[in-house]
Scaffold this motif. Structure first.
Motif, PDB file in Angstrom:
ATOM      1  N   VAL A  22       0.833 -73.888  77.361  1.00 48.15           N
ATOM      2  CA  VAL A  22      -0.564 -73.572  77.107  1.00 48.15           C
ATOM      3  C   VAL A  22      -0.619 -72.593  75.941  1.00 48.15           C
ATOM      4  O   VAL A  22       0.048 -71.561  75.973  1.00 48.15           O
ATOM      5  N   ASP A  65      -5.921 -70.291  74.813  1.00 47.19           N
ATOM      6  CA  ASP A  65      -6.443 -70.967  75.999  1.00 47.19           C
ATOM      7  C   ASP A  65      -6.218 -70.148  77.259  1.00 47.19           C
ATOM      8  O   ASP A  65      -7.028 -70.177  78.175  1.00 47.19           O
ATOM      9  N   SER A  66      -5.110 -69.419  77.334  1.00 44.26           N
ATOM     10  CA  SER A  66      -4.838 -68.643  78.543  1.00 44.26           C
ATOM     11  C   SER A  66      -5.856 -67.520  78.706  1.00 44.26           C
ATOM     12  O   SER A  66      -6.218 -67.159  79.821  1.00 44.26           O
TER      13      SER A  66
END
Length: 83
Positions: free
Chosen positions: A61, A65-66
């Motif tokens: 990821v 996005d995290s």
């Protein structure tokens, strides 16, 4: 037919039914052992030499996005506490 005769007949039928099931299980186990021996003798259980198992690619990821995921989880937890 008296109660004693009915109990006797039901006991015989119970033992007969259990015997049939036990006999079927013995036959099934013997068939599986024989099938294992045939498969092993014909070498159908070995993997082909040219093919190697391929590992699944790992999914990573991206960092941006995290942060969005953490924000979404925090928002859900904040709503749960308000209830």
């Amino acid at each position: 037919m008296t109660v004693l005769e009915m109990f006797s007949q039901s006991g015989i039928l119970t033992l007969l039914g259990m015997g049939v099931v036990f006999f079927f299980l013995i036959i099934m186990i013997l068939a599986m052992i024989a099938l294992h021996a045939v498969v092993h003798a014909l070498k159908w259980d070995a993997e082909p030499a040219g093919e190697q198992p391929v590992a699944a690619p790992s999914v990573s990821v991206p960092a941006e996005d995290s942060g969005a995921v953490v924000a979404a989880i925090a928002a859900v937890l904040k709503d749960k506490k308000a209830l």
